[in-house]
Design an enzyme around this catalytic site. Structure first.
Site, PDB file in Angstrom:
ATOM      1  CG  ASP A  40      33.954  25.955  73.620  1.00  0.00           C
ATOM      2  OD1 ASP A  40      33.402  24.898  73.257  1.00  0.00           O
ATOM      3  OD2 ASP A  40      33.322  26.933  74.062  1.00  0.00           O
ATOM      4  CE  LYS A  51      32.225  28.839  71.005  1.00  0.00           C
ATOM      5  NZ  LYS A  51      30.809  28.996  71.310  1.00  0.00           N
TER       6      LYS A  51
HETATM    7  O1  C5P Z   1      34.193  23.235  79.428  1.00  0.00           O
HETATM    8  P1  C5P Z   1      33.923  24.601  79.902  1.00  0.00           P
HETATM    9  O2  C5P Z   1      34.616  24.937  81.173  1.00  0.00           O
HETATM   10  O3  C5P Z   1      34.125  25.652  78.854  1.00  0.00           O
HETATM   11  O4  C5P Z   1      32.361  24.639  80.231  1.00  0.00           O
HETATM   12  C1  C5P Z   1      31.802  25.660  80.970  1.00  0.00           C
HETATM   13  C2  C5P Z   1      30.472  25.187  81.517  1.00  0.00           C
HETATM   14  O5  C5P Z   1      29.530  25.029  80.462  1.00  0.00           O
HETATM   15  C3  C5P Z   1      30.517  23.843  82.214  1.00  0.00           C
HETATM   16  O6  C5P Z   1      30.874  23.981  83.548  1.00  0.00           O
HETATM   17  C4  C5P Z   1      29.079  23.368  82.055  1.00  0.00           C
HETATM   18  O7  C5P Z   1      28.231  23.985  82.981  1.00  0.00           O
HETATM   19  C5  C5P Z   1      28.705  23.911  80.691  1.00  0.00           C
HETATM   20  N1  C5P Z   1      28.902  22.923  79.612  1.00  0.00           N
HETATM   21  C6  C5P Z   1      28.071  21.827  79.556  1.00  0.00           C
HETATM   22  N2  C5P Z   1      28.249  20.909  78.557  1.00  0.00           N
HETATM   23  C7  C5P Z   1      29.208  21.078  77.632  1.00  0.00           C
HETATM   24  C8  C5P Z   1      30.062  22.201  77.674  1.00  0.00           C
HETATM   25  C9  C5P Z   1      29.883  23.109  78.687  1.00  0.00           C
HETATM   26  O8  C5P Z   1      27.172  21.655  80.383  1.00  0.00           O
HETATM   27  N3  C5P Z   1      29.350  20.175  76.660  1.00  0.00           N
END
Ligand code: C5P
Length: 357
Positions: free
Chosen positions: A199, A72
């Site tokens: 995501d 994406k």
């Molecule tokens: O959800 P995911 O594990 O992909 O997110 C990775 C990191 O990105 C999270 O640990 C956080 O630090 C950051 N993040 C965030 N806010 C979001 C998505 C991701 O702070 N909405």
């Protein structure tokens, strides 16, 4: 696997035939709802240094299941305040592109992950890998052993802002559900996706969608035409948490999140110039703060004729919008001949979400 809306806390899928009435609030904002095209889309590696991809049309071995899953780019990424759980409230527009990982699952004696393709050396093969966690989570939900071999054939670079790990997790959920013949509804898949990462739900859905919450609440969006992109892969990666932390450090306060009306109108009309003018990423200055070479990449792409360019997600991949396929091929060649990036690739969106092949 397309055409649904997921609500935080009450994850649910609404059948596609219900979209006209279900998405009426999207319609009030002037947005139609449609599924992404299911046609085969093409992607071309134009880089001398990039990996050369072979067509992967061979059927999976008997007893295994294979799933294609898209990368994406975020056409709009507005980052709100940091929440008590550490995540940030988002208003984003996800757009799936035909840069595709292929995930094959087969019965095994234990859970194991193997990897080929782009960035192989950097991909963990244990529970740090989201695909590993996806297989384990689905097995746990259905109270069965996660005795499966998950093979990732990667075209999506690692730590690149293209949600490659999330794409692999989404594909693993779909593939294991098929392999294990589970009576799994999309609601369960979406609940698992939201648990695995911000995501992952979008990688299941594909197409183009507004993401809110931490990114897992999706509202599908119609696009008036296909969009052609050149991706410029960087030499290194960026850590997503580090980029969010840099944003928090570098700005006094988050601004309120606004519905991206201008971009969505431009997408609906298929007006490439207006889409280019409306592209936005709050994380771009933070990513460029951590990797200043991105500024040169963005400048080079614009100078070489892109309609517009931006850092994809938390970077460091830069995505350049082009008027059509021919212009994208020319830009990819020209940009690939410079020193500003490791490799370039032409990609087209919107692409379908994780799909069994
Ligand atoms: O959800 P995911 O594990 O992909 O997110 C990775 C990191 O990105 C999270 O640990 C956080 O630090 C950051 N993040 C965030 N806010 C979001 C998505 C991701 O702070 N909405």
């Amino acid at each position: 696997m397309t055409g649904f809306r997921l609500s935080v806390g009450t994850a649910r899928i609404l059948p596609r035939r219900a979209t006209a009435s279900v998405y009426k609030d999207a319609g009030r904002r002037g947005n139609h709802v449609s599924a992404p095209p299911r046609a085969t889309l093409v992607s071309r590696d134009v880089s001398a240094s990039g990996p050369s991809r072979q067509p992967r049309e061979a059927r999976p071995a008997a007893g295994s299941r294979r799933v294609r899953t898209p990368a994406k780019v975020n056409l709009h990424l507005a980052v709100g305040a940091r929440r008590p759980d550490g995540y940030h409230e988002l208003m984003t527009v996800f757009h799936a592109i035909d840069l595709i990982d292929t995930v094959t699952v087969a019965p095994s004696t234990a859970l194991e992950v193997t990897v080929t393709g782009e960035g192989t050396a950097a991909v963990p093969r244990d529970r740090r890998n989201l695909a590993w966690r996806a297989a384990a989570l689905l097995a746990q939900r259905y109270d069965r052993e996660a005795a499966v071999h998950v093979h990732l054939d990667k075209a999506i670079p690692v730590a690149a802002g293209l949600a490659g790990g999330s794409a692999d997790a989404a594909a693993t959920l779909v593939a294991c559900a098929a392999l294990w013949n589970l009576p799994v509804g999309q609601d369960v898949l979406l609940d698992c996706a939201a648990e695995l990462g911000s995501d992952v739900a979008f990688a299941l859905a594909g197409g183009t969608a507004v993401g809110t919450g931490r990114g897992e609440t999706l509202r599908p969006i119609a696009t008036g035409s296909r969009l052609w992109w050149v991706l410029a892969f960087a030499r290194g990666g960026l850590s997503t948490p580090a980029v969010y932390a840099e944003l928090d450090r570098s700005r006094p306060a988050a601004k309120p999140l606004a519905w991206p009306t201008e971009l969505l109108d431009a997408l609906r009309r298929g007006d490439v110039a207006a889409i280019g003018a409306a592209l936005h990423n709050d994380l771009q200055p933070a990513a460029a703060g951590l990797d200043p070479s991105l500024l040169a990449t963005l400048e080079a792409g614009r100078h070489l004729g892109a309609v517009a360019g931006l850092v994809s997600g938390s970077g460091p991949t830069c995505a350049f919008l082009c008027p059509d396929a021919a212009a994208a091929a020319v830009l990819a060649d020209a940009l690939g001949a410079t020193e500003v990036c490791r490799a370039t690739r032409v990609a087209c969106g919107p692409a379908p979400g994780a799909s069994v092949i």
